[in-house]
Design a protein around this motif. Structure first.
Motif, PDB file in Angstrom:
ATOM      1  N   PRO A  23       0.803  -1.231   0.000  1.00 17.39           N
ATOM      2  CA  PRO A  23       0.000   0.000   0.000  1.00 17.39           C
ATOM      3  C   PRO A  23       0.835   1.282   0.000  1.00 17.39           C
ATOM      4  CG  PRO A  23      -0.850  -1.572   1.604  1.00 17.39           C
ATOM      5  CD  PRO A  23       0.477  -2.093   1.159  1.00 17.39           C
ATOM      6  N   LEU A  24       2.134   1.161   0.305  1.00 15.68           N
ATOM      7  CA  LEU A  24       2.989   2.346   0.386  1.00 15.68           C
ATOM      8  C   LEU A  24       3.907   2.508  -0.827  1.00 15.68           C
ATOM      9  CD1 LEU A  24       3.974   2.229   4.165  1.00 15.68           C
ATOM     10  CD2 LEU A  24       2.207   3.613   3.064  1.00 15.68           C
ATOM     11  N   LEU A  25       3.842   1.583  -1.772  1.00 16.88           N
ATOM     12  CA  LEU A  25       4.688   1.716  -2.960  1.00 16.88           C
ATOM     13  C   LEU A  25       4.261   2.933  -3.780  1.00 16.88           C
ATOM     14  CD1 LEU A  25       4.877  -2.018  -4.139  1.00 16.88           C
ATOM     15  CD2 LEU A  25       6.649  -0.703  -2.965  1.00 16.88           C
ATOM     16  N   PRO A  26       5.218   3.701  -4.293  1.00 14.30           N
ATOM     17  CA  PRO A  26       4.875   4.892  -5.076  1.00 14.30           C
ATOM     18  C   PRO A  26       4.195   4.527  -6.394  1.00 14.30           C
ATOM     19  CG  PRO A  26       7.222   4.462  -5.201  1.00 14.30           C
ATOM     20  CD  PRO A  26       6.678   3.509  -4.178  1.00 14.30           C
ATOM     21  N   LEU A  27       3.304   5.384  -6.848  1.00 15.79           N
ATOM     22  CA  LEU A  27       2.597   5.183  -8.119  1.00 15.79           C
ATOM     23  C   LEU A  27       2.503   6.526  -8.838  1.00 15.79           C
ATOM     24  CD1 LEU A  27      -0.262   2.757  -6.995  1.00 15.79           C
ATOM     25  CD2 LEU A  27       1.606   2.241  -8.572  1.00 15.79           C
ATOM     26  N   GLU A  28       3.652   7.024  -9.258  1.00 16.85           N
ATOM     27  CA  GLU A  28       3.696   8.335  -9.908  1.00 16.85           C
ATOM     28  C   GLU A  28       3.774   8.249 -11.431  1.00 16.85           C
ATOM     29  OE1 GLU A  28       6.861  10.588  -8.249  1.00 16.85           O
ATOM     30  OE2 GLU A  28       5.866  10.859  -6.319  1.00 16.85           O
ATOM     31  N   ASP A  29       4.253   7.104 -11.952  1.00 18.41           N
ATOM     32  CA  ASP A  29       4.410   7.011 -13.404  1.00 18.41           C
ATOM     33  C   ASP A  29       4.310   5.538 -13.817  1.00 18.41           C
ATOM     34  OD1 ASP A  29       6.937   5.840 -12.735  1.00 18.41           O
ATOM     35  OD2 ASP A  29       7.886   7.814 -12.797  1.00 18.41           O
ATOM     36  N   ASP A  30       4.451   5.298 -15.118  1.00 17.37           N
ATOM     37  CA  ASP A  30       4.314   3.936 -15.635  1.00 17.37           C
ATOM     38  C   ASP A  30       5.395   3.009 -15.090  1.00 17.37           C
ATOM     39  OD1 ASP A  30       2.116   4.683 -17.038  1.00 17.37           O
ATOM     40  OD2 ASP A  30       3.109   4.812 -19.000  1.00 17.37           O
ATOM     41  N   GLU A  31       6.592   3.548 -14.857  1.00 16.13           N
ATOM     42  CA  GLU A  31       7.654   2.715 -14.295  1.00 16.13           C
ATOM     43  C   GLU A  31       7.280   2.221 -12.901  1.00 16.13           C
ATOM     44  OE1 GLU A  31      11.382   4.709 -14.364  1.00 16.13           O
ATOM     45  OE2 GLU A  31      11.543   4.706 -16.551  1.00 16.13           O
ATOM     46  N   ASP A  32       6.668   3.094 -12.082  1.00 17.80           N
ATOM     47  CA  ASP A  32       6.197   2.678 -10.766  1.00 17.80           C
ATOM     48  C   ASP A  32       5.161   1.565 -10.892  1.00 17.80           C
ATOM     49  OD1 ASP A  32       7.784   4.437  -9.377  1.00 17.80           O
ATOM     50  OD2 ASP A  32       6.240   5.981  -9.202  1.00 17.80           O
ATOM     51  N   LEU A  33       4.264   1.712 -11.854  1.00 11.91           N
ATOM     52  CA  LEU A  33       3.223   0.713 -12.064  1.00 11.91           C
ATOM     53  C   LEU A  33       3.845  -0.628 -12.434  1.00 11.91           C
ATOM     54  CD1 LEU A  33       0.121   0.619 -12.035  1.00 11.91           C
ATOM     55  CD2 LEU A  33       0.160   1.076 -14.488  1.00 11.91           C
ATOM     56  N   ASP A  34       4.835  -0.609 -13.302  1.00 11.14           N
ATOM     57  CA  ASP A  34       5.514  -1.845 -13.695  1.00 11.14           C
ATOM     58  C   ASP A  34       6.232  -2.486 -12.510  1.00 11.14           C
ATOM     59  OD1 ASP A  34       4.648  -1.520 -16.292  1.00 11.14           O
ATOM     60  OD2 ASP A  34       6.495  -0.561 -16.984  1.00 11.14           O
ATOM     61  N   ARG A  35       6.857  -1.635 -11.674  1.00 10.37           N
ATOM     62  CA  ARG A  35       7.561  -2.168 -10.496  1.00 10.37           C
ATOM     63  C   ARG A  35       6.572  -2.789  -9.512  1.00 10.37           C
ATOM     64  NH1 ARG A  35      11.622   1.675 -11.481  1.00 10.37           N
ATOM     65  NH2 ARG A  35      10.213   3.360 -10.878  1.00 10.37           N
ATOM     66  N   PHE A  36       5.414  -2.162  -9.351  1.00  9.34           N
ATOM     67  CA  PHE A  36       4.387  -2.691  -8.460  1.00  9.34           C
ATOM     68  C   PHE A  36       3.994  -4.103  -8.903  1.00  9.34           C
ATOM     69  CE2 PHE A  36       0.348  -3.409  -6.528  1.00  9.34           C
ATOM     70  CZ  PHE A  36       0.254  -2.587  -5.415  1.00  9.34           C
TER      71      PHE A  36
END
Length: 598
Positions: free
Chosen positions: A146-159
């Motif tokens: 729930p604390l992982l960053p979600l600022e851009d597409d790279e964040d989404l891929d990392r999630f």
């Protein structure tokens, strides 16, 4: 922007610095040994910090570094960690401490203590709790995702990529549990049902579970990409995570349960007593024995009983203590009517302390704070709740409280809990330490149980001293909680070292606390099957802080400055109590001679 750091998980400045200097990344010492003591310590400190950033997802979350993998659970990884600690210890012991500044010596002493305990603790690798509610590896999922960053597409891929690691992580947990099973370390049958319940609660639908994409924080991303990621996460949860969790649950309910011991406590296991001696030192960060801890518990309980009798007299109560306690446990006036009332009472007490803060402290941390209800799946096995420190993704420090069974949760202790968890307790201390501009990165992120929980308990005591408790009933609630924490010093070693049964411990808690049967049940399991030794830290840490304060008051007389005392304790940061004691003694010496302290 939050100053996010990508690369290989290491801040760019640190990569450049270590590459240029060479020594910090050479764990064997090398050229650093010919440098001065300060340079050697800096190299040692940086290697410890780099390793923390590489391996600890919680440190990475706090520092705004991308979390790219879940921590390894296998023996080989533990062997490597122990070897690293041994190398760190050898390097630390080779440093000339006399050539360091006072603050550098604190850092060195802390590193030595940590390395020594890590090396010694590796011996007990197979005795660690990884399934039970407070220490379950599975809890980390709801604390990370729930604390992982979600600022851009790279964040989404990392999630999504991190979710893809969960099935193998669960299988790694099962491998570890099977290794314990083969070595006869099996969770007591008395706590097995909550363990299986937690495993199954971690499974379920992707939406609403620990692996759900937080809708609010993903709202700025391309809706099509978010929908694609949600679909992929749903597939992983359904096809890989849930089956892995179900396999673990089936093993626990089958062969594991068939051999689960009926008794509780570490003493029933091979090397269990030796492990508890280690845990007693680890969690108190002092050279104390279970016998000394138990004696301290009895002393504190006698003191608190006397104080509570005085308050009953002031209230004009003419009956017995037992009758008064039955009155408090059964009269609906002493129980919150709603979840909102719980939250309001928690926030109000810390706010009252904040209004008085300048009389006790030289500064206040900037991070905001709040109180929110625990996740429902955690409430059945947790007596109170826990504090979650600010991170890059969630900048608010939050106390998550147990909001279930309000008819069994008196509000009398909420003021004391608030001061312990928020202001001037955990939030005040932890957020202040993280915001420090003088502590090195490694010490900004250290947390030693006796210091952290001892400070929380001391904070409750300080609120009493500051007049935060508004009436005699709230004052009584303070001593109710203090008594509850003091019983831990008796029953924790009782069940883990002195062969007490759980029923003996529960009987002692009934006689010395006002806890409900539900709370006594969860707490007795916590001490004996979940986090042995950890509960000793609260009162033992507070007791040491009060001892150090009394020492300073006696030595300095009218020159004693309470704000200065608090400043040296907090400015030092979370360190072993044996290290803090040296800092306070140095401050006393310098204050007595007209100096400003270390």
């Amino acid at each position: 922007m939050r100053g996010r750091r990508h690369a290989a998980g290491i801040p760019v400045w640190l990569v450049v610095w270590t590459a240029a200097c060479g020594a910090p990344v050479d764990e064997r010492g090398g050229e650093g040994r010919s440098a001065g003591a300060s340079a050697q310590l800096a190299a040692l400190l940086d290697s410890a910090w780099v390793r923390d950033l590489e391996t600890n997802p919680f440190v990475r979350l706090r520092e705004g570094v991308d979390v790219e993998r879940l921590p390894a659970l296998d023996y080989e990884a533990a062997e490597e960690r122990a070897a690293f600690s041994q190398r760190q210890l050898e390097r630390a012991l080779a440093i000339d401490a006399a050539a360091l500044s006072a603050d550098e010596r604190v850092t060195l002493e802390t590193l030595v203590w940590q390395a020594e305990m890590a090396v010694e603790g590796h011996r007990y690798f197979w005795l660690r709790s990884v399934l039970t509610p407070y220490s379950s590896v599975l809890r980390s999922y709801s604390q990370i995702f729930p604390l992982l960053p979600l600022e851009d597409d790279e964040d989404l891929d990392r999630f999504v990529a991190l979710v893809e690691q969960v099935p193998s992580h669960v299988r790694g947990l099962e491998d570890y549990v099977r290794g314990q099973f083969e070595r006869d370390f099996i969770v007591s049958s008395q706590n097995l049902a909550p363990v299986v319940q937690l495993v199954r609660a971690t499974a379920g639908e992707a939406e609403g579970g620990p692996f759900a994409l937080p809708a609010e924080r993903a709202s700025g991303l391309d809706p099509a990409r978010v929908a694609e990621a949600r679909a992929r996460i749903g597939d992983i949860v359904r096809d890989s995570i849930n089956p892995a969790l179900e396999e673990l649950a089936a093993f626990l309910e089958g062969p594991y349960a068939a051999r689960a011991p009926a008794g509780v406590g570490l003493s029933q296991y091979p090397e269990g007593r030796e492990y508890y001696l280690y845990l007693t030192r680890l969690h108190t960060t002092m050279e104390v024995t279970p016998e000394e801890v138990q004696a301290a518990g009895h002393e504190l309980l006698a003191e608190f009983r006397a104080r509570m009798a005085e308050i009953r007299d002031r209230l004009g109560w003419e009956g017995s203590a037992e009758e008064f306690h039955e009155h408090l446990k059964t009269d609906p006036r002493y129980f919150p009517a709603s979840q909102e009332e719980v939250r309001e009472r928690l926030l109000a007490s810390s706010t009252r302390m904040l209004e008085r803060i300048d009389a006790y402290f030289l500064g206040v941390p900037e991070a905001p704070w709040d109180a929110r209800r625990l996740a429902p799946e955690l409430e059945p096995a947790m007596t109170y709740g826990y504090y979650s420190a600010p991170t890059a993704a969630e900048p608010t420090g939050i106390y998550y409280y147990n909001g279930s069974n309000l008819d069994q949760r008196s509000w009398l202790g909420l003021a004391s809990i608030s001061l312990h968890e928020l202001i001037p307790g955990h939030h005040f201390q932890i957020a202040g330490q993280r915001e420090s501009e003088t502590l090195p990165d490694y010490r900004r992120n250290t947390s030693y149980t006796a210091y952290t929980e001892g400070w929380g308990s001391y904070a409750s005591h300080l609120g009493f001293e500051a007049g935060v408790y508004e009436d005699l009933y709230s004052e009584y609630g303070f001593y109710i909680l203090e008594s509850f924490l003091a019983t831990r010093l008796v029953v924790d070693p009782g069940m883990n070292y002195f062969d007490w049964t759980r029923e003996e411990a529960r009987r002692f808690m009934r006689e010395n606390t006002l806890e409900s049967e539900t709370q006594i049940a969860t707490e007795s399991l916590r001490y004996s099957t979940d986090l042995p030794g950890q509960a000793l830290a609260y009162q033992m840490g507070k007791r040491k802080l009060l001892e150090l304060r009394a020492r300073a008051e006696d030595a300095l007389g009218d020159g004693f400055d309470l704000r200065g005392f608090h400043d040296v304790v907090l400015r030092t940061g979370s360190v072993p109590m044996v290290v803090l004691e040296g800092q306070v003694d140095a401050w006393i010496g310098l204050s007595g001679s007209g100096g400003d302290g270390p």
